[in-house]
Scaffold this motif. Structure first.
Motif, PDB file in Angstrom:
ATOM      1  N   PRO A 266       0.792  -1.230   0.000  1.00  0.00           N
ATOM      2  CA  PRO A 266       0.000   0.000   0.000  1.00  0.00           C
ATOM      3  C   PRO A 266       0.825   1.282   0.000  1.00  0.00           C
ATOM      4  O   PRO A 266       0.263   2.363  -0.178  1.00  0.00           O
ATOM      5  N   PHE A 267       2.123   1.197   0.219  1.00  0.00           N
ATOM      6  CA  PHE A 267       3.003   2.365   0.173  1.00  0.00           C
ATOM      7  C   PHE A 267       4.117   2.074  -0.832  1.00  0.00           C
ATOM      8  O   PHE A 267       5.290   1.958  -0.472  1.00  0.00           O
ATOM      9  N   ALA A 268       3.758   1.963  -2.096  1.00  0.00           N
ATOM     10  CA  ALA A 268       4.672   1.420  -3.097  1.00  0.00           C
ATOM     11  C   ALA A 268       5.926   2.267  -3.268  1.00  0.00           C
ATOM     12  O   ALA A 268       7.028   1.736  -3.374  1.00  0.00           O
ATOM     13  N   GLY A 269       5.788   3.590  -3.320  1.00  0.00           N
ATOM     14  CA  GLY A 269       6.967   4.419  -3.522  1.00  0.00           C
ATOM     15  C   GLY A 269       7.701   4.057  -4.797  1.00  0.00           C
ATOM     16  O   GLY A 269       7.097   3.928  -5.868  1.00  0.00           O
ATOM     17  N   GLY A 270       9.030   3.869  -4.696  1.00  0.00           N
ATOM     18  CA  GLY A 270       9.847   3.576  -5.871  1.00  0.00           C
ATOM     19  C   GLY A 270       9.611   2.191  -6.438  1.00  0.00           C
ATOM     20  O   GLY A 270       8.764   1.426  -5.973  1.00  0.00           O
ATOM     21  N   SER A 271      10.408   1.857  -7.428  1.00  0.00           N
ATOM     22  CA  SER A 271      10.168   0.660  -8.228  1.00  0.00           C
ATOM     23  C   SER A 271      10.716  -0.627  -7.640  1.00  0.00           C
ATOM     24  O   SER A 271      10.358  -1.721  -8.083  1.00  0.00           O
ATOM     25  N   LEU A 285       1.214  -6.137  -6.484  1.00  0.00           N
ATOM     26  CA  LEU A 285       0.219  -5.073  -6.623  1.00  0.00           C
ATOM     27  C   LEU A 285       0.600  -3.954  -5.671  1.00  0.00           C
ATOM     28  O   LEU A 285       0.565  -4.132  -4.444  1.00  0.00           O
ATOM     29  N   GLY A 286       1.001  -2.809  -6.234  1.00  0.00           N
ATOM     30  CA  GLY A 286       1.414  -1.687  -5.408  1.00  0.00           C
ATOM     31  C   GLY A 286       0.597  -0.453  -5.726  1.00  0.00           C
ATOM     32  O   GLY A 286       0.104  -0.278  -6.846  1.00  0.00           O
ATOM     33  N   ASN A 287       0.472   0.418  -4.744  1.00  0.00           N
ATOM     34  CA  ASN A 287      -0.289   1.657  -4.928  1.00  0.00           C
ATOM     35  C   ASN A 287       0.480   2.819  -4.327  1.00  0.00           C
ATOM     36  O   ASN A 287       1.128   2.682  -3.287  1.00  0.00           O
ATOM     37  N   ASP A 288       0.400   3.968  -5.005  1.00  0.00           N
ATOM     38  CA  ASP A 288       1.051   5.168  -4.505  1.00  0.00           C
ATOM     39  C   ASP A 288       0.218   6.372  -4.897  1.00  0.00           C
ATOM     40  O   ASP A 288      -0.488   6.358  -5.915  1.00  0.00           O
ATOM     41  N   LEU A 289       0.344   7.428  -4.117  1.00  0.00           N
ATOM     42  CA  LEU A 289      -0.469   8.623  -4.318  1.00  0.00           C
ATOM     43  C   LEU A 289       0.036   9.505  -5.454  1.00  0.00           C
ATOM     44  O   LEU A 289      -0.729  10.226  -6.076  1.00  0.00           O
ATOM     45  N   VAL A 315       2.336  -4.639 -11.003  1.00  0.00           N
ATOM     46  CA  VAL A 315       1.255  -3.713 -11.336  1.00  0.00           C
ATOM     47  C   VAL A 315       1.238  -2.603 -10.293  1.00  0.00           C
ATOM     48  O   VAL A 315       1.190  -2.867  -9.086  1.00  0.00           O
ATOM     49  N   TRP A 316       1.294  -1.347 -10.790  1.00  0.00           N
ATOM     50  CA  TRP A 316       1.192  -0.193  -9.899  1.00  0.00           C
ATOM     51  C   TRP A 316      -0.056   0.603 -10.240  1.00  0.00           C
ATOM     52  O   TRP A 316      -0.361   0.819 -11.421  1.00  0.00           O
ATOM     53  N   THR A 317      -0.780   1.054  -9.226  1.00  0.00           N
ATOM     54  CA  THR A 317      -1.944   1.912  -9.421  1.00  0.00           C
ATOM     55  C   THR A 317      -1.745   3.210  -8.660  1.00  0.00           C
ATOM     56  O   THR A 317      -0.913   3.312  -7.753  1.00  0.00           O
ATOM     57  N   ILE A 318      -2.532   4.229  -9.047  1.00  0.00           N
ATOM     58  CA  ILE A 318      -2.417   5.571  -8.475  1.00  0.00           C
ATOM     59  C   ILE A 318      -3.654   5.859  -7.634  1.00  0.00           C
ATOM     60  O   ILE A 318      -4.785   5.607  -8.075  1.00  0.00           O
ATOM     61  N   GLY A 319      -3.456   6.386  -6.452  1.00  0.00           N
ATOM     62  CA  GLY A 319      -4.592   6.779  -5.637  1.00  0.00           C
ATOM     63  C   GLY A 319      -4.273   6.775  -4.163  1.00  0.00           C
ATOM     64  O   GLY A 319      -3.156   6.482  -3.740  1.00  0.00           O
ATOM     65  N   ASP A 320      -5.276   7.112  -3.375  1.00  0.00           N
ATOM     66  CA  ASP A 320      -5.161   7.115  -1.922  1.00  0.00           C
ATOM     67  C   ASP A 320      -5.248   5.671  -1.433  1.00  0.00           C
ATOM     68  O   ASP A 320      -6.248   4.982  -1.665  1.00  0.00           O
ATOM     69  N   SER A 321      -4.227   5.195  -0.762  1.00  0.00           N
ATOM     70  CA  SER A 321      -4.212   3.799  -0.328  1.00  0.00           C
ATOM     71  C   SER A 321      -5.305   3.486   0.676  1.00  0.00           C
ATOM     72  O   SER A 321      -5.715   2.332   0.816  1.00  0.00           O
ATOM     73  N   ALA A 322      -5.801   4.518   1.385  1.00  0.00           N
ATOM     74  CA  ALA A 322      -6.918   4.284   2.295  1.00  0.00           C
ATOM     75  C   ALA A 322      -8.152   3.819   1.530  1.00  0.00           C
ATOM     76  O   ALA A 322      -8.978   3.062   2.055  1.00  0.00           O
ATOM     77  N   ASP A 323      -8.302   4.280   0.286  1.00  0.00           N
ATOM     78  CA  ASP A 323      -9.388   3.813  -0.580  1.00  0.00           C
ATOM     79  C   ASP A 323      -8.993   2.518  -1.295  1.00  0.00           C
ATOM     80  O   ASP A 323      -9.807   1.606  -1.446  1.00  0.00           O
ATOM     81  N   ALA A 368      -3.360   3.234  10.405  1.00  0.00           N
ATOM     82  CA  ALA A 368      -4.028   2.060  10.953  1.00  0.00           C
ATOM     83  C   ALA A 368      -5.113   1.558  10.008  1.00  0.00           C
ATOM     84  O   ALA A 368      -5.304   0.345   9.848  1.00  0.00           O
ATOM     85  N   ARG A 369      -5.828   2.483   9.366  1.00  0.00           N
ATOM     86  CA  ARG A 369      -6.872   2.065   8.417  1.00  0.00           C
ATOM     87  C   ARG A 369      -6.262   1.345   7.218  1.00  0.00           C
ATOM     88  O   ARG A 369      -6.816   0.354   6.721  1.00  0.00           O
ATOM     89  N   ILE A 370      -5.137   1.832   6.751  1.00  0.00           N
ATOM     90  CA  ILE A 370      -4.491   1.214   5.592  1.00  0.00           C
ATOM     91  C   ILE A 370      -3.945  -0.170   5.948  1.00  0.00           C
ATOM     92  O   ILE A 370      -4.088  -1.131   5.188  1.00  0.00           O
TER      93      ILE A 370
END
Length: 491
Positions: A266-271, A285-289, A315-323, A368-370
């Protein structure tokens, strides 16, 4: 009838009577060793009979051991009961403990805290050796002296101890080899990134400030120097803590993720975590804002695909990890591997959803939610590995990200299973340590915390991971072999 408790008190051993017909034959010598080391840590269970006799229902051999060690009294828990209940208590005390079983993993961990001193525990070095011997080596009555057992490094790349030293020769070489493949985890992190304390990132910070002050002939505040005179390092990010170590990433996957298992981050950051996962055949599966970060990660992935270095495409996606964590399929992942922002140490954007911009209280709540969402996506009997480091605020207070992570994981139903300290290169800490220690007695931080959590059974999770593979894909191994191990570190 049931036994009725009366009181607990010291009773002369000469006033106690052994239970008649006690069938258990305990090891008095082992109990004596325990008493010598730890004392009498539990009471004898004694029946007060109608005629005033004191009969030991449970602890007859402990009584013998106390007497042999020169004790004149024993601490006793006195009860009243009829003869049939007395027999039942004696039988139960001797038998019920035998009906239980051990979790050998927990037992091995508990024994490890003894540091080889097993006196008074009932265990010997031979017992421990048998406990930790792998199944394929167990049961050899007469091991062949010419057959050498595989070392911990042979089996796990490095010994699985709770101190991981990234300064060691093997680690530094392995890191150069991973980076030689073209992993550029720092790309995409430069634009808009702000540091709460530039002096913690740039080892030449104070030298630069001093040179400007000498040129101007006056002192400068940190704010004035940074706003008007500071020239950033071109490669500061590569020497900071913001780039995840590819060797730590490799070890985490090999040790805590089943072969071919899916990883969520949920905090993908770099590659780096995605690329190493892909190379080792773990779907990721990673996500970053930050869109610019994900765009950079995807470009690197495409390069690796063209070079046929990936066994699984990250696979990386863009968005708020809380969502993002709320739409992950429950129990679809085999591992969580992530590294959150270290509070506001590095501010990655001005987006209010960015944890690095939040107050510490808001950070902890969103974090904590993430973590809870990532835990829901994790299958039962699987591991989560979270790498963290504490950070100071602008007033110098140290905030406990490690503790916040453990609390969040526990609330999400994860058990804090293990942990390690990742010892890092001193870097800028070596420049700052003297001044900081003199001024505040603050210690230079040269480590990160690697926290391992488990959802479900640790034993079942370990079985799901299977044997640790130490082999690389042929194409990768060939690229690794081209690295000059004597060259200076590139990062």
């Amino acid at each position: 009838m049931t036994a009725v408790y009366v009181e607990t008190r010291e009773i002369p051993i000469s006033d106690l009577t052994r239970f008649p017909g006690n069938a258990k034959r305990g090891s008095v010598e082992d109990i004596r060793a325990s008493i010598r080391r730890s004392g009498q840590y539990r009471s004898l269970v004694v029946r007060l009979c109608d005629d005033g006799a004191l009969v030991v229902l449970a602890g007859n051999h402990t009584m013998d051991a106390l007497a042999a060690e020169g004790y004149e009294t024993a601490r006793c828990e006195i009860n009243t009961c009829d003869e049939q209940t007395a027999r039942r208590i004696n039988l139960a005390d001797n038998r019920l403990a035998e009906l239980g079983e051990y979790d050998n993993d927990d037992l091995a961990v508990l024994l490890s805290y003894m540091d080889g001193d097993y006196e008074g525990t009932g265990y010997t070095e031979d017992d421990v050796e048998k406990l930790i011997t792998p199944p394929d080596l167990d049961g050899l009555d007469e091991p062949d002296e010419d057959v050498e057992k595989p070392s911990l490094a042979d089996r796990f790349l490095i010994p699985p101890f709770d101190v991981l030293d990234s300064r060691s020769g093997w680690w530094r070489t392995r890191k150069k080899q991973w980076l030689s493949l073209g992993i550029r985890s720092e790309v995409g992190r430069g634009d808009g990134l702000a540091f709460s304390d530039l002096s913690m990132i740039d080892p030449n910070y104070y030298r630069k400030k001093s040179e400007v002050e000498q040129t101007l002939g006056r002192g400068l505040t940190h704010s004035e120097f940074e706003a008007e005179h500071y020239v950033p390092m071109e490669t500061s990010l590569r020497s900071g803590t913001s780039v995840f170590d590819p060797v730590l990433c490799e070890l985490a996957y090999r040790w805590f993720c089943p072969s071919g298992g899916t990883v969520v981050d949920p905090f993908a950051g770099g590659s780096v975590r995605g690329l190493v996962a892909g190379i080792l055949g773990r779907p990721y599966l990673g996500n970053d804002l930050r869109p610019e970060q994900i765009e950079s990660n995807r470009e690197q992935r495409d390069e690796f695909v063209q070079r046929r270095l990936l066994a699984a495409d990250p696979v990386w996606t863009i968005g708020d990890s809380a969502d993002w964590v709320t739409v992950l399929e429950p129990e679809s992942a085999d591992m969580v591997l992530t590294c959150p922002p270290y509070y506001s140490l590095e501010q990655y954007s001005s987006n209010p959803a960015d944890l690095s911009t939040m107050t510490h209280a808001d950070f902890d709540a969103a974090y904590a939610r993430i973590i809870a969402g990532a835990a829901r996506a994790l299958r039962n009997d699987r591991y989560a590995v979270i790498v963290v480091g504490d950070a100071r605020d602008s007033k110098g207070a140290l905030h406990d990200l490690r503790g916040a992570t453990i609390r969040a994981a526990a609330a999400a139903g994860l058990t804090y299973a293990s942990g390690a300290v990742l010892v890092t290169l001193a870097g800028s800490a070596a420049v700052m340590a003297g001044n900081v220690f003199t001024a505040t007695r603050g210690l230079g931080r040269v480590h990160q915390d690697v926290l391992v959590f488990c959802k479900g059974s640790r034993s079942a999770a370990a079985q799901a991971c299977g044997d640790v593979s130490t082999h690389l894909p042929e194409d990768i191994e060939g690229a690794f072999a081209e690295v000059d191990e004597t060259a200076d570190d590139a990062a």
